[in-house]
Write a protein that holds these residues in place. Structure first.
Motif, PDB file in Angstrom:
ATOM      1  N   UNK A 282      67.972  20.800  38.496  1.00 20.03           N
ATOM      2  CA  UNK A 282      67.079  20.505  36.914  1.00 20.03           C
ATOM      3  C   UNK A 282      65.321  21.342  37.979  1.00 20.03           C
ATOM      4  N   UNK A 283      65.558  22.468  36.483  1.00 16.97           N
ATOM      5  CA  UNK A 283      64.331  23.067  37.262  1.00 16.97           C
ATOM      6  C   UNK A 283      63.168  22.663  35.838  1.00 16.97           C
ATOM      7  N   UNK A 284      61.806  22.392  35.717  1.00 23.18           N
ATOM      8  CA  UNK A 284      61.416  22.114  34.658  1.00 23.18           C
ATOM      9  C   UNK A 284      59.981  23.185  34.585  1.00 23.18           C
ATOM     10  N   UNK A 285      60.161  24.234  33.378  1.00 17.90           N
ATOM     11  CA  UNK A 285      59.497  25.103  33.437  1.00 17.90           C
ATOM     12  C   UNK A 285      58.164  24.680  31.884  1.00 17.90           C
ATOM     13  N   UNK A 286      56.578  25.116  32.584  1.00 18.76           N
ATOM     14  CA  UNK A 286      55.617  25.131  31.678  1.00 18.76           C
ATOM     15  C   UNK A 286      55.059  25.953  31.113  1.00 18.76           C
TER      16      UNK A 286
ATOM     17  N   UNK B 114      55.142  39.457  37.506  1.00 19.47           N
ATOM     18  CA  UNK B 114      54.457  38.597  39.256  1.00 19.47           C
ATOM     19  C   UNK B 114      55.445  37.643  39.089  1.00 19.47           C
ATOM     20  N   UNK B 115      55.229  37.231  40.118  1.00 18.48           N
ATOM     21  CA  UNK B 115      55.443  35.699  41.153  1.00 18.48           C
ATOM     22  C   UNK B 115      55.156  34.958  41.977  1.00 18.48           C
ATOM     23  N   UNK B 116      54.128  33.691  42.464  1.00 15.60           N
ATOM     24  CA  UNK B 116      53.982  33.573  43.408  1.00 15.60           C
ATOM     25  C   UNK B 116      54.031  32.466  43.644  1.00 15.60           C
ATOM     26  N   UNK B 117      55.602  32.698  44.867  1.00  8.85           N
ATOM     27  CA  UNK B 117      56.360  31.905  45.071  1.00  8.85           C
ATOM     28  C   UNK B 117      56.084  30.325  46.057  1.00  8.85           C
ATOM     29  N   UNK B 118      54.614  30.460  46.355  1.00  6.32           N
ATOM     30  CA  UNK B 118      53.979  29.523  46.657  1.00  6.32           C
ATOM     31  C   UNK B 118      53.691  28.426  45.514  1.00  6.32           C
ATOM     32  N   UNK B 119      53.278  28.909  44.252  1.00  8.89           N
ATOM     33  CA  UNK B 119      52.996  28.157  43.487  1.00  8.89           C
ATOM     34  C   UNK B 119      53.114  28.041  42.668  1.00  8.89           C
ATOM     35  N   UNK B 120      54.076  28.160  43.105  1.00  9.17           N
ATOM     36  CA  UNK B 120      55.983  28.250  42.595  1.00  9.17           C
ATOM     37  C   UNK B 120      55.323  28.892  40.846  1.00  9.17           C
ATOM     38  N   UNK B 121      54.851  29.192  40.874  1.00  8.66           N
ATOM     39  CA  UNK B 121      54.347  30.090  39.652  1.00  8.66           C
ATOM     40  C   UNK B 121      54.769  31.752  38.699  1.00  8.66           C
TER      41      UNK B 121
ATOM     42  N   UNK C 177      44.151  42.105  25.710  1.00  8.43           N
ATOM     43  CA  UNK C 177      44.777  41.493  26.726  1.00  8.43           C
ATOM     44  C   UNK C 177      45.497  40.059  27.214  1.00  8.43           C
ATOM     45  N   UNK C 178      46.110  39.441  27.165  1.00  5.30           N
ATOM     46  CA  UNK C 178      46.552  38.119  28.188  1.00  5.30           C
ATOM     47  C   UNK C 178      47.361  38.016  28.795  1.00  5.30           C
ATOM     48  N   UNK C 179      46.916  37.091  29.581  1.00  7.74           N
ATOM     49  CA  UNK C 179      48.039  36.578  30.548  1.00  7.74           C
ATOM     50  C   UNK C 179      48.701  35.476  30.771  1.00  7.74           C
ATOM     51  N   UNK C 180      49.944  35.280  30.785  1.00 14.50           N
ATOM     52  CA  UNK C 180      51.082  34.471  30.166  1.00 14.50           C
ATOM     53  C   UNK C 180      51.255  33.295  32.436  1.00 14.50           C
ATOM     54  N   UNK C 181      50.893  32.062  31.997  1.00 11.36           N
ATOM     55  CA  UNK C 181      51.814  31.742  32.944  1.00 11.36           C
ATOM     56  C   UNK C 181      52.855  30.608  32.957  1.00 11.36           C
ATOM     57  N   UNK C 182      53.543  30.506  34.358  1.00  7.62           N
ATOM     58  CA  UNK C 182      54.452  29.293  34.191  1.00  7.62           C
ATOM     59  C   UNK C 182      54.291  28.896  35.426  1.00  7.62           C
ATOM     60  N   UNK C 183      54.036  27.730  35.277  1.00  4.36           N
ATOM     61  CA  UNK C 183      54.239  26.682  36.525  1.00  4.36           C
ATOM     62  C   UNK C 183      56.212  26.011  35.942  1.00  4.36           C
ATOM     63  N   UNK C 184      56.881  25.622  37.201  1.00  2.66           N
ATOM     64  CA  UNK C 184      57.825  25.249  37.626  1.00  2.66           C
ATOM     65  C   UNK C 184      57.572  23.721  38.361  1.00  2.66           C
ATOM     66  N   UNK C 185      58.816  23.046  38.111  1.00  4.55           N
ATOM     67  CA  UNK C 185      58.253  21.563  38.784  1.00  4.55           C
ATOM     68  C   UNK C 185      60.439  21.469  39.246  1.00  4.55           C
ATOM     69  N   UNK C 186      60.396  20.564  39.734  1.00  7.89           N
ATOM     70  CA  UNK C 186      61.571  20.223  40.432  1.00  7.89           C
ATOM     71  C   UNK C 186      62.287  21.144  41.334  1.00  7.89           C
TER      72      UNK C 186
END
Length: 126
Positions: free
Chosen positions: A1-5, A71-78, A17-26
């Motif tokens: 299960x993945x949780x996204x915030x 874009x994504x940063x897999x090291x940051x799960x973001x 302009x705005x930048x949205x972020x999404x951090x995943x856990x699980x």
């Protein structure tokens, strides 16, 4: 299960302009397709952008091409959504999404994904 915030939403003037972020856990995201969707008041949720698990390919809703960048940063799960030249019609709740299915990319994923965040509101004012 993945949780996204999601985070980063807010009030911005048209043209801003705005930048949205999404951090995943699980789970680690490096094998997941990631995407952003949005739902404007009184409208159905629509696809905005998607990025492959390898970051090699991205696809966008026609109306945001050239203005939004996923874009994504897999090291940051973001995963990120950079939004420029915002328009009034970009006002919506923006949802981060993830999917461990790779088959059918990107068409399958533009129609919907397995895991969803709760959304962050972006309001563009005149």
């Amino acid at each position: 299960q993945v949780q996204l915030v999601e985070s980063g939403g807010g009030l911005v003037q048209a043209g801003g302009s705005l930048t949205l972020s999404c951090v995943a856990s699980g789970r680690t995201l490096n094998e997941y397709v990631m995407g952003w969707f949005r739902q404007a008041p009184g409208k159905e949720r629509e696809f905005v952008a998607v990025i492959s698990w390898s970051s090699l390919t991205t696809y966008y809703l026609d109306s945001v091409k050239g203005r939004f960048t996923i874009s994504r940063d897999n090291a940051k799960n973001t995963v990120y959504l950079q939004m420029h030249s915002l328009k009034l019609e970009d006002t919506a709740v923006y949802y981060c999404a993830a999917d461990d299915r790779k088959a059918g990319y990107p068409g399958v994923h533009t129609r919907g994904m397995k895991y969803w965040g709760k959304g962050t509101l972006v309001t563009v004012s005149s």
